[in-house]
Motif scaffolding. Structure first.
Motif, short mmCIF file in Angstrom:
data_model
loop_
_atom_site.label_atom_id
_atom_site.label_comp_id
_atom_site.label_asym_id
_atom_site.label_seq_id
_atom_site.Cartn_x
_atom_site.Cartn_y
_atom_site.Cartn_z
N GLY A 1 50.40 36.65 52.22
CA GLY A 1 49.33 35.99 51.31
C GLY A 1 48.32 36.77 51.66
N ILE A 2 47.84 36.72 52.98
CA ILE A 2 46.58 37.36 53.47
C ILE A 2 46.20 38.57 53.14
N THR A 3 47.35 39.23 53.17
CA THR A 3 47.25 40.89 52.86
C THR A 3 47.00 41.17 51.62
N THR A 4 47.47 40.54 50.57
CA THR A 4 47.16 40.66 48.99
C THR A 4 45.73 39.75 48.71
N TRP A 5 45.47 38.48 49.30
CA TRP A 5 44.11 37.80 49.18
C TRP A 5 42.95 38.45 49.58
N SER A 6 42.93 39.24 50.66
CA SER A 6 41.85 39.97 51.33
C SER A 6 41.08 40.86 50.34
N PRO A 7 41.92 41.73 49.59
CA PRO A 7 41.14 42.46 48.61
C PRO A 7 40.79 42.00 47.33
N LEU A 8 41.35 40.84 47.01
CA LEU A 8 41.08 39.96 45.91
C LEU A 8 39.66 39.55 46.15
N HIS A 9 39.52 38.99 47.51
CA HIS A 9 38.31 38.11 47.77
C HIS A 9 37.30 39.16 48.06
N GLY B 1 37.71 37.34 39.77
CA GLY B 1 37.37 36.26 39.25
C GLY B 1 37.84 36.14 37.57
N GLN B 2 37.19 35.41 36.67
CA GLN B 2 37.53 35.03 35.37
C GLN B 2 37.64 36.32 34.63
N SER B 3 36.71 37.19 34.95
CA SER B 3 36.42 38.47 33.90
C SER B 3 37.18 39.62 34.54
N ILE C 1 50.72 47.12 41.74
CA ILE C 1 51.81 48.13 41.92
C ILE C 1 52.98 47.56 42.73
N GLY C 2 54.08 47.46 42.11
CA GLY C 2 55.28 46.95 43.05
C GLY C 2 55.39 45.59 42.95
N LEU C 3 56.76 45.12 42.71
CA LEU C 3 57.03 43.74 42.56
C LEU C 3 57.97 43.47 43.73
N GLY C 4 57.38 43.00 45.11
CA GLY C 4 58.23 42.70 46.17
C GLY C 4 57.68 41.64 46.73
N GLY C 5 57.49 41.49 48.14
CA GLY C 5 56.99 40.47 48.80
C GLY C 5 55.54 40.08 48.60
N LEU C 6 55.07 41.38 48.78
CA LEU C 6 53.66 41.49 48.52
C LEU C 6 53.04 41.49 47.17
N GLY C 7 53.78 42.11 46.30
CA GLY C 7 53.27 42.15 44.85
C GLY C 7 53.56 40.75 44.22
N HIS C 8 54.42 40.05 44.61
CA HIS C 8 54.78 39.04 43.95
C HIS C 8 53.46 37.83 44.26
N MET C 9 53.02 37.94 45.34
CA MET C 9 52.06 37.03 45.99
C MET C 9 50.61 37.58 45.28
N ALA C 10 50.48 39.02 45.23
CA ALA C 10 49.32 39.47 44.60
C ALA C 10 49.28 39.11 43.15
N ILE C 11 50.21 39.20 42.45
CA ILE C 11 50.06 38.48 41.08
C ILE C 11 49.82 36.87 40.98
N LYS C 12 50.35 36.13 41.97
CA LYS C 12 50.22 34.68 41.85
C LYS C 12 48.73 34.26 42.20
N LEU C 13 48.16 35.13 42.97
CA LEU C 13 46.78 34.70 43.55
C LEU C 13 45.65 35.24 42.47
N ALA C 14 46.03 36.43 42.20
CA ALA C 14 45.21 37.07 41.23
C ALA C 14 44.98 36.23 39.96
N ALA D 1 45.69 33.12 39.68
CA ALA D 1 45.20 31.69 40.02
C ALA D 1 43.68 31.80 40.10
N LEU D 2 43.06 33.19 40.15
CA LEU D 2 41.82 33.26 40.49
C LEU D 2 40.99 33.51 38.96
N GLY D 3 41.87 33.73 38.09
CA GLY D 3 41.35 33.76 36.77
C GLY D 3 41.62 35.12 36.15
N ALA D 4 42.16 36.07 36.87
CA ALA D 4 42.12 37.32 36.25
C ALA D 4 43.28 37.87 35.11
#
Length: 351
Positions: free
Chosen positions: A160-168, A173-175, A181-194, A196-199
């Motif tokens: 979670g924090i590994t993918t949240w940190s660059p998003l933060h 945001g919305q725009s 890249i990649g759908l695994g443990g990190l990738g699936h969290m990156a999709i969820k978090l991005a 939820a941030l509106g991206a």
């Protein structure tokens, strides 16, 4: 205090029960009975000594969820009975530039990691979350929102924090248009978090057949990255790409999909990039290739609070500690959606 855990005794032996000594609690310590511990690729790397510096026996585990059973006299914010988390670090110097700016993971003197390292205050070896109890300084203990399933929250402490940190860091945001890249443990969290941030979120994958999973997780688009026509269609598009691939790979095609001043962040790979990265896109489009490593404690708490508000947890498969070696084999084969989590109650069960 004597603690029961599961340890690797060598790079080739199966993990096995291991009794070891935890330190007696200090005034600023929190004592936590561990309920769940996520299984990370880093655990496997340490167990099998891929980096060449593992000291055995090693008790892995840095995605820890537990219940507080006692607190020291100087502890102010954590109460007995709280459900809390412990991530990749349990200490840092506390005074360098990085630490004073809330980036303990970049401590100049080096953070004390949750397992396989040496406690900077007493010289004891740190042992991780594949165990029944842990003792951690309050500063490195995280509050878990009541709205989150504790088992599903465990991987937030690393994936979670590994993918949240660059998003933060890059203010998604919305725009924003974000690629993953990649759908695994990190990738699936990156999709969820991005999402939820509106991206607007795109998954890049070489594997045909992941579209349904990607859309279920929140992706808006899927691009097959070895399909030249599909890659050309998204040239000069993305503000941020999070690259979760854990091995050497060609990043040049993805650099071409970044928009002006777009950023590609490596979060899954620490080695040399092969083939070499072409500088032209960076010069012409002010594109940035960078990296990010977990995140600071305050940033991790911010991520957990955000996940609590949006009810975001990892997609997990709950396992017993006795099944950890099989889980490692399945993880290497990509046979998990998307994170294994150990039920630590199984630790006291007979095989």
């Amino acid at each position: 205090m004597k603690i029961l855990g599961y340890a690797a005794y060598s790079a080739t032996a199966p993990l096995a029960p291991f009794q070891f000594e935890r330190r007696e609690p200090r005034a600023d310590d929190v004592v936590i009975d561990i309920l769940y511990c996520g299984v990370c690729h880093t655990d496997l790397h340490f167990v099998r000594n891929h980096s060449g510096f593992t000291t055995y026996p090693v008790v892995p585990g840095h995605e820890i969820i537990g219940r507080v059973v006692s607190v020291g006299s100087q502890v102010t914010h954590i109460k007995i009975g709280n459900i809390v988390g412990v991530g990749c670090m349990v200490d840092s110097c506390g005074h360098c530039h990085s630490c004073s700016h809330g980036q303990e993971q970049a401590c100049i003197e080096g953070p004390t990691f949750t397992y396989g390292f040496v406690d900077r205050r007493d010289g004891m070896t740190t042992y991780g979350g594949y165990s029944e109890r842990i003792v951690v300084s309050e500063k490195f203990v995280l509050s878990i929102p009541d709205s989150l399933d504790p088992a599903g929250a465990a991987p937030l402490l690393c994936a979670g924090i590994t993918t949240w940190s660059p998003l933060h860091q890059w203010k998604v945001g919305q725009s924003s248009k974000v690629g993953v890249i990649g759908l695994g443990g990190l990738g699936h969290m990156a999709i969820k978090l991005a999402k939820a941030l509106g991206a607007e979120v795109t998954l890049f994958t070489r594997s045909i057949g992941k579209e349904a999973d990607a859309f279920q997780l929140g992706a808006d688009h899927v691009v097959i990255s070895n399909n030249a026509a599909q890659m050309n269609q998204v040239a000069n598009t993305y503000d941020l790409i999070i690259d979760t691939v854990p091995y050497a790979h060609d990043v040049n095609p993805y650099m071409d999909t970044l928009g002006f001043e777009g950023v590609l962040v490596l979060v899954g790979y620490f080695g040399p990039l092969e083939p070499a990265v072409t500088a032209g896109p960076m010069l012409r489009g002010r594109k940035v290739l960078t990296g990010s490593f977990i995140g600071g404690i305050a940033e991790t708490q911010e991520m957990l609070d955000f996940c609590g508000q949006h009810e975001i947890v990892s997609d997990i498969e709950l396992i017993s500690i006795q099944g950890i070696d099989e889980a490692y084999d399945r993880m290497l084969a990509g046979d998990v959606r998307y994170r294994f989590v150990i039920d630590i109650a199984s630790l006291r069960q007979q095989e």
